[in-house]
Write a protein that holds these residues in place. Structure first.
Motif, mmCIF file in Angstrom:
data_model
loop_
_atom_site.group_PDB
_atom_site.id
_atom_site.type_symbol
_atom_site.label_atom_id
_atom_site.label_comp_id
_atom_site.label_asym_id
_atom_site.label_seq_id
_atom_site.Cartn_x
_atom_site.Cartn_y
_atom_site.Cartn_z
ATOM 1 N N TRP A 80 0.838 -1.192 0.000
ATOM 2 C CA TRP A 80 0.000 0.000 0.000
ATOM 3 C C TRP A 80 0.878 1.248 0.000
ATOM 4 O O TRP A 80 1.970 1.271 0.548
ATOM 5 N N ARG A 87 -6.041 5.232 -0.475
ATOM 6 C CA ARG A 87 -7.216 4.443 -0.116
ATOM 7 C C ARG A 87 -7.085 2.966 -0.447
ATOM 8 O O ARG A 87 -7.855 2.150 0.035
ATOM 9 N N ALA A 89 -5.237 -0.896 -1.269
ATOM 10 C CA ALA A 89 -4.224 -1.888 -0.919
ATOM 11 C C ALA A 89 -4.203 -2.939 -2.018
ATOM 12 O O ALA A 89 -5.263 -3.376 -2.489
ATOM 13 N N ARG A 121 -7.501 1.269 4.683
ATOM 14 C CA ARG A 121 -7.697 1.102 3.241
ATOM 15 C C ARG A 121 -9.088 0.546 2.984
ATOM 16 O O ARG A 121 -9.502 -0.434 3.601
ATOM 17 N N ASP A 240 -3.745 5.003 -6.290
ATOM 18 C CA ASP A 240 -3.442 6.133 -5.428
ATOM 19 C C ASP A 240 -2.323 6.983 -6.037
ATOM 20 O O ASP A 240 -1.409 6.458 -6.685
#
Length: 360
Positions: A80, A87, A89, A121, A240
């Motif tokens: 992550w 947000r 993983a 997450r 992300d």
């Protein structure tokens, strides 16, 4: 049969009693990869993987393993992004062939998702691979939102992901290029492209390095790295944003070196001295394989044929520095027509598909 699922302890160094479970986990991962691809070329060995776990300043990692007595029979790994507001993983699950469909993978996935929630997450991405021969499996097909490729719904990885509520968000083509005996051809192609440069890339120059970037390029190289997370086609997958600076660039270089990997980089430098684009070849130790990692040309600099120029430059360097290497492997979004066209022109051919799944 009683299966024990527990976190994998990350040792400070290998070859010690404390490292035994980590080393077994790495070996199990290689066995699973071999069951899909028929080889272990895509697997990290323990010396390569350990630095990735030990340096978690920018990307977090957690591993779980399933044990049948002293035998490691399943694994789940999370990654992550640590940047503010992240947000998602990424989760990878695998089980030895002889013990599949007995609930081991489901328990590993549950543990991985639970850990992801515990660190805030909410979006889970999953990954599965289909080798070229597996793409011919009969029956219904699954198609990603973008691109033209598809995979069999009955593929074990696809069936597992679908059964657990994940949807197919993107397909990546895994392509390979055999480079043996082609050094003169790559040099000739590069010379031709360089001769055309004044017409298409006036003012740009190529700069190459091995392992560590020149100090004066670090800041603009960090900008290019950050763009790799958001610029390439994402299909239906949430990625992300990644926060990069010079320190993060250096950290990545240090991890690669600690894992015994050599990195060849070719960058296009804009007239103002900043990095307009770059491409990377990663050379693991004790292997004939090479991995084409990042390739990007930043938006303001597109349209100058820099992508092909950089890739050819790096292939020439590969032939000069590691002539024993036989094959280059790369992954590209199935909808990334521009990059795929460059690869096809260079001679890359399809070797399989990697599916990316997501559940929110």
């Amino acid at each position: 049969m009683t299966i024990d699922v527990r976190p994998v302890a990350v040792p400070e160094r290998l070859g010690t009693p404390a490292a035994a479970e980590f080393e077994a986990y790495v070996e199990l991962t290689a066995q699973i990869d071999e069951s899909v691809w028929g080889h272990r070329r895509f697997s990290y060995d323990a010396p390569e993987l350990l630095p990735e776990f030990l340096d978690d300043r920018y990307t977090g990692r957690r591993a779980f393993a399933a044990w049948d007595g002293e035998r490691c029979v399943g694994r789940a790994e999370l990654q992550w992004e640590r940047s503010e507001g992240a947000r998602a993983a990424e989760i990878t699950v695998g089980v030895v062939v002889d013990l599949r469909r007995q609930g081991i993978g489901s328990e590993l996935l549950r543990r991985a998702e639970s850990h992801a929630r515990s660190i805030g997450r909410q979006v889970f991405a999953g990954f599965s691979d289909v080798a070229l021969v597996g793409l011919e499996l009969a029956g219904p097909r699954l198609e990603a939102p973008d691109g033209t490729g598809s995979i069999p719904a009955a593929d074990p990885g696809a069936a597992f992901a679908s059964r657990h509520g994940y949807r197919l968000g993107q397909l990546e083509r895994m392509s390979g290029l055999t480079v043996t005996g082609r050094s003169a051809e790559f040099r000739s192609l590069l010379d031709d492209r360089l001769a055309e440069r004044d017409a298409h890339a006036s003012g740009y120059r190529l700069v190459a390095w091995t392992d560590r970037a020149p100090e004066e390029l670090l800041d603009s190289l960090a900008v290019a790295h950050a763009s790799m997370a958001t610029d390439p086609p994402a299909g239906g997958i949430l990625y992300d944003e990644e926060v990069w600076d010079a320190k993060r660039v250096r950290a990545g270089e240090t991890r690669a070196l600690a894992g015994g990997r050599t990195t060849l980089v070719q960058a296009a430098i804009a007239p103002d001295g900043s990095v307009a684009g770059y491409t990377e070849l990663s050379l693991p130790s004790d292997s004939l394989a090479v991995f084409q990692w990042d390739t990007i040309v930043l938006g303001p600099h597109r349209g100058h044929r820099l992508g092909m120029l950089m890739k050819l430059g790096n292939l020439v360097r590969l032939a000069e520095t590691a002539p024993e290497r036989t094959d280059v492997y790369t992954w590209n979004a199935d909808e990334n027509d521009h990059m795929l066209a460059i690869n096809i022109a260079l001679g890359f051919t399809l070797r399989g598909m990697s599916a990316e799944w997501q559940r929110a």
